[in-house]
Design a protein around this motif. Structure first.
Motif, PDB file in Angstrom:
ATOM      1  N   LEU A   1       9.451  22.120 -24.442  1.00 38.24           N
ATOM      2  CA  LEU A   1       8.598  22.575 -25.535  1.00 38.24           C
ATOM      3  C   LEU A   1       7.686  21.518 -25.999  1.00 38.24           C
ATOM      4  O   LEU A   1       6.600  21.472 -26.356  1.00 38.24           O
ATOM      5  CB  LEU A   1       9.097  23.328 -26.612  1.00 38.24           C
TER       6      LEU A   1
ATOM      7  N   LEU B   1       1.497  24.566 -29.983  1.00 39.74           N
ATOM      8  CA  LEU B   1       2.433  25.402 -29.176  1.00 39.74           C
ATOM      9  C   LEU B   1       1.752  27.053 -29.632  1.00 39.74           C
ATOM     10  O   LEU B   1       1.483  27.255 -30.698  1.00 39.74           O
ATOM     11  CB  LEU B   1       3.851  25.568 -29.519  1.00 39.74           C
TER      12      LEU B   1
ATOM     13  N   LYS C   1       5.977  30.432 -28.753  1.00 37.76           N
ATOM     14  CA  LYS C   1       6.744  29.450 -28.332  1.00 37.76           C
ATOM     15  C   LYS C   1       7.246  28.646 -29.562  1.00 37.76           C
ATOM     16  O   LYS C   1       8.105  28.031 -29.700  1.00 37.76           O
ATOM     17  CB  LYS C   1       5.899  28.510 -27.508  1.00 37.76           C
TER      18      LYS C   1
ATOM     19  N   GLU D   1      10.787  27.534 -30.644  1.00 38.95           N
ATOM     20  CA  GLU D   1      11.403  26.134 -30.902  1.00 38.95           C
ATOM     21  C   GLU D   1      12.332  26.269 -32.175  1.00 38.95           C
ATOM     22  O   GLU D   1      13.346  25.388 -32.402  1.00 38.95           O
ATOM     23  CB  GLU D   1       9.975  25.366 -31.019  1.00 38.95           C
TER      24      GLU D   1
ATOM     25  N   GLU E   1       5.842  26.157 -18.428  1.00 41.99           N
ATOM     26  CA  GLU E   1       6.048  27.614 -18.984  1.00 41.99           C
ATOM     27  C   GLU E   1       6.830  28.193 -17.892  1.00 41.99           C
ATOM     28  O   GLU E   1       7.815  28.869 -18.619  1.00 41.99           O
ATOM     29  CB  GLU E   1       4.579  28.261 -19.059  1.00 41.99           C
TER      30      GLU E   1
END
Length: 620
Positions: free
Chosen positions: A524, A534, A538, A542, A76
């Motif tokens: 990711l 996710l 996130k 993506e 992260e």
């Protein structure tokens, strides 16, 4: 490739650099496991050099491999760093909840832009929302803060009569080889299942090439989906077109022939391909049929019929089975995609009033001189055994003059190929290939698309006038002790070079941003593998990164196509060089590429090139 827990995760290796040490270690580890280069750490243990600092020896490095299952916190952190370095526009979501219609703004990344008021208004109108509090929307946009997480804000009440079930729209391409689907998520209504989507596909007659994994992604999704491919047919396998095999050399490119002593005879280029009756010139390979395909509706698609081709029969040839054969002795020529055997037009003495002007479809050979005022035109080559006096010669191929050309300020020579000549005096010569001169170019205007070469065996002199070549000039002496105004030029179109440089810079920037985007998407994916799914922010990242990746790929393809086009126009963009084997005198103006220089002092055995925007002199 499975992971071997017993491999050594720390190695000590000798290498010249950190990159070489890393590559060596990865090569060893990849025999047993898959290695993520981001997890490889390199430490310099000992820096080594040769005696008294001279020479070089390999340094000693320690290379460590972190566990491939890197912790979530580390991944992260890397993603946060990458996000700051990417230019990704912000976005927004409009969600139906039991408390009302909620608007949530998603901040941009790097130099990206926030969504605008009219973007939101357009989406609200598409959804048919009512009683929207536009003042709340405007206040939300006025108080944007990239540092703070944006909370959902209620912008309208939820009206049950506006609730909508999830829906799909199916589109079949005209050729029935692809099915795309548009998906609207449920707005307070019922979700759609995979089985229901499959039923709708079947109702449309779609029975082949259905992508089940895509249907699972769509069912229950909270996001709109546009134009996703859910089924693809099998394209037919193309066959092979018929082809021609040329068994004789049609267009030779020799600059000369080799003598017994190993030297090159530039005057004897052996450009003419002579054949005997009965010799096979071209053979034909017949076409091969392809394999059929299938549409998404199950229909068989026949492959395109492969193209056939006829033997390119011109004059003085005959066709037997799949072969093209010479019918008489002569020169093989290609005109308008036809292969012929062309006889050579010969003038046994001088070209004068007894012969008149010559305009011939093949090659011309003149045993004597070409007298003043006459014209010789040939679609192929011209050879003159004597001199040319103030006459005009034009050939589609090459021109060879065994003696010289005395232009008297009015004669000209123009060839689509190379020109070979003993000397040029007060004339104009234009060559589509190279200009090869035995002795001298004097007070003339000459040009060559390739090179101008003055033979070492002769005087090798260029004096007066202008000599221009696309790729290079080689001479023994340029100019004279009287400082005669002499101009020599080599190089390419500067406008094309500037455009190519600009395009290369844009491509490099595109490549860097695409690399960063792909790296962020890979991180990711690792995060998704570890967490199962996710987090909301996130997932949004993506989606936006995938859109950015697609846009960058399309832009790169367009720029690469433009780059190839410019390179072709620039003739592969080669830079020229001027080489002087003996001496260059004062009064000579040198031009290389975009740069020019005036010779002030006599220089011996030297060359001129363009470097850093200037003409630079380099000794031979």
């Amino acid at each position: 490739m499975g992971e071997n827990k017993n491999i050594a995760r720390e190695l000590e290796l000798e290498a010249k650099s950190e990159d070489e040490a890393r590559d060596k270690a990865i090569s060893k580890w990849e025999k047993d496991i898959e290695v993520d280069p981001d997890l490889v750490q390199v430490e310099l243990l000992e820096e080594r050099s040769g005696f008294l600092g001279m020479g070089s020896k390999d340094n000693l490095y320690r290379i460590s491999l972190d566990n491939n299952e890197a912790n979530t916190e580390e991944i992260e952190k890397k993603l946060e760093y990458m996000e700051e370095d990417l230019a990704v526009d912000g976005d927004f979501e409009i969600n139906f909840t039991k408390d009302g219609i909620m608007l949530q703004l998603i901040p941009p990344r790097g130099e990206g832009d926030w969504p605008g008021y009219y973007d939101i208004r357009e989406r609200v109108e598409e959804l048919g929302l009512k009683e929207v509090d536009w003042q709340v929307v405007q206040e939300l946009l006025d108080e944007l803060d990239e540092e703070e997480e944006q909370e959902p804000v209620k912008i309208a009440p939820r009206l049950p009569e506006l609730d909508q079930d999830a829906s799909v729209e199916i589109d079949i391409s005209n050729d029935k080889m692809k099915v795309t689907l548009d998906y609207e998520p449920a707005r307070g209504g019922e979700e759609i299942t995979v089985e229901e989507i499959e039923k709708k596909l079947k109702e449309e007659g779609i029975v082949h090439g259905i992508k089940s994994d895509k249907l699972e992604e769509i069912a229950g999704s909270k996001k709109e989906i546009r134009g996703t491919v859910v089924a693809e047919g099998d394209k037919p396998e193309p066959g092979e077109d018929a082809s021609l095999n040329y068994l004789c050399e049609i267009e030779k490119e020799n600059i000369g022939t080799e003598r017994e002593d190993g030297s090159i005879n530039f005057f004897d280029r052996d450009l003419i391909t002579n054949v005997e009756p009965g010799e096979v010139l071209v053979s034909r390979e017949p076409p091969v049929e392809g394999e059929p395909g299938k549409t998404v509706t199950g229909e068989v698609v026949e492959p395109e019929k492969p193209k056939d081709v006829n033997l390119p029969a011109g004059k003085n040839v005959r066709v037997e089975d799949d072969n093209l054969i010479a019918a008489e002795e002569g020169q093989v020529v290609k005109k308008r995609n036809k292969i012929s055997v062309s006889p050579v037009y010969k003038v046994q003495g001088d070209l004068n009033l007894d012969v008149g002007n010559v305009d011939f479809v093949g090659s011309v050979v003149i045993a004597g001189d070409v007298q003043e005022g006459f014209q010789v035109k040939a679609e192929d080559d011209i050879e003159v055994k004597g001199k040319v006096f103030a006459a005009d010669l034009e050939a589609g191929g090459g021109i060879k003059i065994n003696n010289g050309f005395i232009g008297k300020g009015k004669g000209s020579i123009k060839a689509g190929g190379d020109v070979e000549i003993k000397f040029i005096e007060n004339g104009e010569v234009e060559s589509g290939g190279s200009l090869i001169v035995g002795d001298a170019i004097m007070h003339s205007r000459v040009s060559a698309a390739e090179k101008i070469i003055l033979k070492e065996s002769g005087k090798g002199l260029i004096v007066g006038g202008r000599s221009r070549a696309g790729k290079g000039i080689e001479a023994g002496v340029i100019g004279s002790s009287l400082a005669t105004d002499t101009r020599v030029e080599v190089g390419i179109d500067p406008g094309l070079k500037e455009k190519l440089d600009e395009l290369e810079g844009k491509l490099e920037k595109n490549k860097q941003n695409l690399t960063k985007t792909k790296k962020a998407l890979n991180m990711l994916e690792k995060l998704k593998e570890q967490k199962g799914e996710l987090p909301q922010d996130k997932r949004m990242m993506e989606l936006r990164l995938k859109k950015t990746e697609k846009d960058l790929e399309e832009s790169r393809q367009e720029m690469e196509e433009r780059q190839e086009e410019l390179k072709k126009r620039a003739g592969e963009n080669r830079r020229g060089k001027i080489k002087v084997r003996k001496k260059v005198h004062p009064g000579v103006n040198i031009s290389v590429g975009n740069s020019s220089s005036f010779v002030k002092d006599t220089q011996d055995r030297t060359s001129f090139v363009e470097e850093e925007g200037e003409v630079r002199q380099k000794p031979l």
